[in-house]
Structure formats: structure tokens, C-alpha cells
Scaffold this motif. Structure first.
Motif, PDB file in Angstrom:
ATOM      1  N   GLU A 208       0.812  -1.216   0.000  1.00 31.16           N
ATOM      2  CA  GLU A 208       0.000   0.000   0.000  1.00 31.16           C
ATOM      3  C   GLU A 208       0.850   1.272   0.000  1.00 31.16           C
ATOM      4  O   GLU A 208       0.322   2.369  -0.201  1.00 31.16           O
ATOM      5  CB  GLU A 208      -0.912   0.003   1.243  1.00 31.16           C
ATOM      6  CG  GLU A 208      -1.994  -1.073   1.233  1.00 31.16           C
ATOM      7  CD  GLU A 208      -3.080  -0.765   0.225  1.00 31.16           C
ATOM      8  OE1 GLU A 208      -3.401   0.418   0.033  1.00 31.16           O
ATOM      9  OE2 GLU A 208      -3.590  -1.729  -0.385  1.00 31.16           O
ATOM     10  N   ASN A 209       2.144   1.135   0.228  1.00 31.47           N
ATOM     11  CA  ASN A 209       3.020   2.305   0.353  1.00 31.47           C
ATOM     12  C   ASN A 209       4.296   2.097  -0.471  1.00 31.47           C
ATOM     13  O   ASN A 209       5.338   1.676   0.056  1.00 31.47           O
ATOM     14  CB  ASN A 209       3.379   2.549   1.817  1.00 31.47           C
ATOM     15  CG  ASN A 209       2.169   2.890   2.672  1.00 31.47           C
ATOM     16  OD1 ASN A 209       1.833   4.045   2.844  1.00 31.47           O
ATOM     17  ND2 ASN A 209       1.512   1.860   3.187  1.00 31.47           N
ATOM     18  N   PRO A 210       4.231   2.394  -1.786  1.00 27.20           N
ATOM     19  CA  PRO A 210       5.387   2.156  -2.667  1.00 27.20           C
ATOM     20  C   PRO A 210       6.660   2.866  -2.203  1.00 27.20           C
ATOM     21  O   PRO A 210       7.762   2.344  -2.407  1.00 27.20           O
ATOM     22  CB  PRO A 210       4.911   2.710  -4.021  1.00 27.20           C
ATOM     23  CG  PRO A 210       3.411   2.610  -3.954  1.00 27.20           C
ATOM     24  CD  PRO A 210       3.060   2.880  -2.529  1.00 27.20           C
ATOM     25  N   VAL A 216      12.715  -0.063   1.688  1.00 25.76           N
ATOM     26  CA  VAL A 216      13.074  -1.375   2.208  1.00 25.76           C
ATOM     27  C   VAL A 216      13.871  -2.165   1.164  1.00 25.76           C
ATOM     28  O   VAL A 216      14.826  -2.877   1.504  1.00 25.76           O
ATOM     29  CB  VAL A 216      11.811  -2.140   2.647  1.00 25.76           C
ATOM     30  CG1 VAL A 216      12.145  -3.583   3.004  1.00 25.76           C
ATOM     31  CG2 VAL A 216      11.163  -1.453   3.843  1.00 25.76           C
ATOM     32  N   ARG A 217      13.497  -2.024  -0.098  1.00 31.33           N
ATOM     33  CA  ARG A 217      14.238  -2.722  -1.157  1.00 31.33           C
ATOM     34  C   ARG A 217      15.685  -2.244  -1.219  1.00 31.33           C
ATOM     35  O   ARG A 217      16.618  -3.051  -1.379  1.00 31.33           O
ATOM     36  CB  ARG A 217      13.537  -2.514  -2.500  1.00 31.33           C
ATOM     37  CG  ARG A 217      14.195  -3.265  -3.656  1.00 31.33           C
ATOM     38  CD  ARG A 217      13.439  -3.104  -4.956  1.00 31.33           C
ATOM     39  NE  ARG A 217      12.328  -4.066  -5.024  1.00 31.33           N
ATOM     40  CZ  ARG A 217      11.061  -3.739  -4.885  1.00 31.33           C
ATOM     41  NH1 ARG A 217      10.713  -2.484  -4.626  1.00 31.33           N
ATOM     42  NH2 ARG A 217      10.120  -4.657  -4.974  1.00 31.33           N
ATOM     43  N   ARG A 218      15.908  -0.942  -1.087  1.00 27.75           N
ATOM     44  CA  ARG A 218      17.273  -0.425  -1.099  1.00 27.75           C
ATOM     45  C   ARG A 218      18.063  -0.920   0.116  1.00 27.75           C
ATOM     46  O   ARG A 218      19.250  -1.245   0.014  1.00 27.75           O
ATOM     47  CB  ARG A 218      17.253   1.109  -1.134  1.00 27.75           C
ATOM     48  CG  ARG A 218      16.837   1.690  -2.482  1.00 27.75           C
ATOM     49  CD  ARG A 218      17.148   3.172  -2.565  1.00 27.75           C
ATOM     50  NE  ARG A 218      16.351   3.954  -1.638  1.00 27.75           N
ATOM     51  CZ  ARG A 218      15.142   4.447  -1.926  1.00 27.75           C
ATOM     52  NH1 ARG A 218      14.599   4.233  -3.118  1.00 27.75           N
ATOM     53  NH2 ARG A 218      14.483   5.164  -1.040  1.00 27.75           N
ATOM     54  N   LEU A 219      17.399  -0.960   1.274  1.00 27.69           N
ATOM     55  CA  LEU A 219      18.074  -1.486   2.468  1.00 27.69           C
ATOM     56  C   LEU A 219      18.443  -2.955   2.282  1.00 27.69           C
ATOM     57  O   LEU A 219      19.544  -3.381   2.669  1.00 27.69           O
ATOM     58  CB  LEU A 219      17.168  -1.328   3.688  1.00 27.69           C
ATOM     59  CG  LEU A 219      16.958   0.094   4.209  1.00 27.69           C
ATOM     60  CD1 LEU A 219      15.854   0.108   5.267  1.00 27.69           C
ATOM     61  CD2 LEU A 219      18.245   0.661   4.789  1.00 27.69           C
ATOM     62  N   LEU A 336       8.073  -4.787  -8.210  1.00 24.01           N
ATOM     63  CA  LEU A 336       6.996  -4.096  -7.497  1.00 24.01           C
ATOM     64  C   LEU A 336       6.024  -5.113  -6.921  1.00 24.01           C
ATOM     65  O   LEU A 336       5.645  -6.084  -7.581  1.00 24.01           O
ATOM     66  CB  LEU A 336       6.240  -3.153  -8.452  1.00 24.01           C
ATOM     67  CG  LEU A 336       5.043  -2.398  -7.847  1.00 24.01           C
ATOM     68  CD1 LEU A 336       5.523  -1.392  -6.806  1.00 24.01           C
ATOM     69  CD2 LEU A 336       4.235  -1.707  -8.934  1.00 24.01           C
ATOM     70  N   ILE A 337       5.622  -4.893  -5.676  1.00 27.12           N
ATOM     71  CA  ILE A 337       4.545  -5.644  -5.037  1.00 27.12           C
ATOM     72  C   ILE A 337       3.390  -4.674  -4.862  1.00 27.12           C
ATOM     73  O   ILE A 337       3.557  -3.592  -4.295  1.00 27.12           O
ATOM     74  CB  ILE A 337       4.963  -6.179  -3.650  1.00 27.12           C
ATOM     75  CG1 ILE A 337       6.264  -6.991  -3.740  1.00 27.12           C
ATOM     76  CG2 ILE A 337       3.843  -7.012  -3.038  1.00 27.12           C
ATOM     77  CD1 ILE A 337       6.167  -8.237  -4.569  1.00 27.12           C
ATOM     78  N   GLU A 338       2.212  -5.049  -5.359  1.00 25.34           N
ATOM     79  CA  GLU A 338       1.060  -4.149  -5.219  1.00 25.34           C
ATOM     80  C   GLU A 338      -0.182  -4.935  -4.839  1.00 25.34           C
ATOM     81  O   GLU A 338      -0.276  -6.145  -5.066  1.00 25.34           O
ATOM     82  CB  GLU A 338       0.819  -3.369  -6.507  1.00 25.34           C
ATOM     83  CG  GLU A 338       0.477  -4.208  -7.715  1.00 25.34           C
ATOM     84  CD  GLU A 338       0.234  -3.366  -8.949  1.00 25.34           C
ATOM     85  OE1 GLU A 338       0.299  -2.122  -8.831  1.00 25.34           O
ATOM     86  OE2 GLU A 338      -0.022  -3.939 -10.024  1.00 25.34           O
ATOM     87  N   SER A 339      -1.129  -4.220  -4.254  1.00 27.83           N
ATOM     88  CA  SER A 339      -2.386  -4.844  -3.848  1.00 27.83           C
ATOM     89  C   SER A 339      -3.172  -5.288  -5.069  1.00 27.83           C
ATOM     90  O   SER A 339      -3.099  -4.675  -6.138  1.00 27.83           O
ATOM     91  CB  SER A 339      -3.221  -3.862  -3.022  1.00 27.83           C
ATOM     92  OG  SER A 339      -2.524  -3.476  -1.853  1.00 27.83           O
TER      93      SER A 339
END
Length: 363
Positions: A208-210, A216-219, A336-339
Motif C-alpha cells: 500500500e506504500n510504494p 526497504v528494497r534499497r536497504l 513491485l509488489i502491489e495490492s
């Protein structure tokens, strides 16, 4: 006995959780090692559990957790809807736990079937049904303990958590079978569903929050790189996971019973022998402590997701390692993960917290 009192203010919950003398954990007639114990007894058995989840053991488990997470993610569809709770969270929780405990792969299906039965029973409590479900799980655990003992006898034992419990001693004697089963029940029956719900909460927040998803992906990329900043990036990663769980706490409440009259920090008076619920979800949203913003660093110190006091969750570090592994594997396997737009997430009904279903798509 008095009616149950639910503590919801952060200060009240913290005070009660830290005062194990006035707020006893002996709330059940059944053996719960070590959760249902107090004082010296609790400390003796808690030491056994803590020895199975040391920082060294957790660090040694991380390659296995990463491998299990990648296996589960690799089986998920790309460009199609999957459920972050069942298809990802449950599948990973069962696989990771079985490998940690040294249980065979064949039991994964049986554990997931038991979880489904347990979820259904939680919605429509029936003492007879609940007793049968508990007995079935104890029988499942007992089979694994017996198998580990047999492996020792024929010289094929492995160094896993179940095997280590067979060597543990308390009060100068080996653990009884009932105590071993109780500990393993706590690690599995309690933790499998909890971890799956945690995964659902984290994935829902990121889908819900790209912007946070990309952070988080960069971390995750930095942690995998193992550079000079890897420890700081891991700390920030875990703080984000913790903030996701604080905002939507899947661990709703714990029971206590007062051993004497008590006045909480907010001034609430509670009589002796009163059942009390420590409402972690409400305490983690207390506006006197937390702002409305999603602020991992600012809120980390007061976060009660894993409890506080002598009964603080002994598996906190392991839980973070598991959540970190499965989240990193999911994000690394997709841009990308999306709803899922046409399928909405469904919340668990009380007494469970978090999500029962979180349909998402990975691209």
C-alpha cells in the motif's frame, strides 16, 4: 472472581508486564512452559528457552532462513494474485520452523492443515473441539520428540533445536516429556500463526506504500552487499518491520491475574484475583506515546510488539531474522509488489489480530 479488566494505556500495560509478582501469569490449569509460570520457576525454564535462541544460534540460522524464504517465493506466481498470509507467510513459517526444529518435510502439510483447523476453531470456540485440536497437536509434537530419541539411539541424530532440548536440565534433572512438548507447542502452535500474520501485516503495508517499499528494497540490497553500512541498514530494516507491526499489532493481548490489590499508573484500581488483559494492540497506538506518523526510528524504543518485562518474547531476534529473510526474498524477486485491485484484504476476526488474507501481485 471479578470481571476481566483490559489495560489499554501504554504506561499501564508496561507497568503490569514488568510487575510479575502483582500480575501473575498463572492463568491456566494446563502446563505452559515457561509462559504460564512465575518467579524462580519461570526464570529456571526461561533460561532453557533463552539458550535455544542466543544471538549466535540466530546468526547461524540466517542462511537456512534465506534459503527457505527464496524457495517459497520462487513458487509464487508472477503477474498473478497470491495471498501474502497463506501462500507466503504460512508456507515460509512452516518450512523455516521445521528446519530449525529438525522435523521432516513431510510434516509441513500436516502443520498447515492443523493451522487451518485452529483458525476455524478460534472463530467459534467449542471446548470439546478445542481440546481435540490441542490433543492432536500434542500427539504430532510427541511423534517428533520420539523420532529424535530414536535417532539418538541409532546414531543418526542431528544438531537441531529439538535435539538440544533433550539435553537440557532444570532443577538438576532432565526435562520431562510433558515439559519438552509444552516448549515445542509454544514454539510451533503459537509461533507459526503469529509469524504468518506478521508477514501479512508487513506485506500489506509495503504493497500500500510504494515509497516505503522502495526504501526497504534499497536497504535489502545494502544488507546483501555486506558493506560497511550493512549493520546500520539491518537495524533500520528491522525498525521498519517493527513499526509495521506496531501500527497493526497481530499480537492482541496476554492474560494475567492479580495477586493483590493494584493501582495502575493511570489511577485504575484493580482488586486481588482479578483477571487482566494486557492489550498490546491498544498500548501500541496510545496517542500519549505515539504520533500518527509512520516513524520507525522515533517509535522503536516504546514499541511493545514483542512485549516487555520478564515475559518479553524470547524469540524476538529469531522473529526479526525470519521476517527480514522473507521480506527480502519477496522484494528481490519482484520489481513491485502491489495490492490486488479486485480482491480486498480480509481481517482476522477477534480474538486474532492482523490479516486473514492479503491478496497481492508481484511484477
Amino acid at each position: 472472581m471479578s470481571d476481566t479488566v483490559r489495560l489499554t494505556r501504554h504506561a499501564d500495560v508496561v507497568a503490569a508486564a514488568k510487575d510479575a509478582e502483582a500480575f501473575s501469569s498463572r492463568t491456566s490449569r494446563h502446563l505452559h512452559v515457561p509462559n504460564g509460570m512465575d518467579g524462580d520457576e519461570h526464570r529456571a525454564y526461561r533460561a532453557v528457552v533463552d539458550r535455544q535462541m542466543t544471538p549466535q544460534i540466530v546468526a547461524e540460522l540466517e542462511p537456512m532462513l534465506d534459503k527457505a524464504a527464496r524457495e517459497v517465493v520462487a513458487a509464487l506466481p508472477v503477474g498473478e494474485v497470491f495471498d501474502a498470509v497463506t501462500d507466503l507467510g504460512e508456507a515460509f513459517a512452516v518450512r523455516a520452523q521445521c528446519r530449525w526444529l529438525g522435523w521432516p518435510v513431510e510434516i509441513e502439510r500436516e502443520l498447515r492443515q492443523w493451522m487451518a483447523r485452529n483458525y476455524a476453531a478460534a472463530q467459534r470456540p467449542d471446548p470439546a473441539v478445542n481440546a481435540q485440536i490441542a490433543a492432536d497437536f500434542d500427539a504430532l509434537v510427541t511423534r517428533q520428540v520420539d523420532a529424535h530419541r530414536a535417532a539418538r539411539e541409532n546414531g543418526t541424530s542431528t544438531a537441531d533445536a529439538t535435539d538440544r532440548l533433550l539435553d537440557e536440565r532444570v532443577h538438576g534433572r532432565p526435562l520431562t516429556d510433558e515439559e519438552i512438548v509444552s516448549i515445542l507447542r509454544n514454539w510451533t502452535a503459537g509461533d507459526l500463526g503469529s509469524l504468518a500474520r506478521c508477514v501479512g501485516v508487513v506485506v500489506h503495508r509495503l504493497a500500500e506504500n510504494p515509497r516505503w517499499q522502495q526504501r526497504v528494497r534499497r536497504l535489502a540490497h545494502g544488507i546483501r552487499g555486506g558493506g560497511a553500512d550493512a549493520d546500520a541498514q539491518r537495524h533500520e530494516f528491522d525498525a521498519i518491520l517493527g513499526e509495521c507491526l506496531r501500527e497493526d499489532d497481530p499480537f492482541v493481548a496476554n492474560k494475567r491475574i492479580t495477586t493483590c490489590p493494584v493501582t495502575t499508573p493511570s489511577g485504575e484500581r484493580i482488586a486481588e484475583e482479578t483477571p487482566v488483559l494486557l492489550d498490546w494492540t491498544a498500548a501500541n497506538r496510545d496517542p500519549a506515546v505515539f504520533s500518527d506518523a509512520f516513524d520507525p526510528q522515533a517509535h522503536a524504543a516504546e514499541n511493545l510488539v514483542f512485549g516487555i518485562g520478564p515475559h518479553v518474547c524470547p524469540g524476538r531476534d529469531l522473529s526479526y531474522a525470519e521476517l527480514r529473510a522473507v521480506t527480502m526474498a519477496l522484494l528481490e524477486g519482484a520489481a513491485l509488489i502491489e495490492s490486488a485491485g479486485d480482491r480486498h484484504p480480509i481481517r482476522h476476526e477477534p480474538p486474532l489480530g492482523g490479516w486473514a488474507s492479503v491478496p497481492v501481485i508481484r511484477h
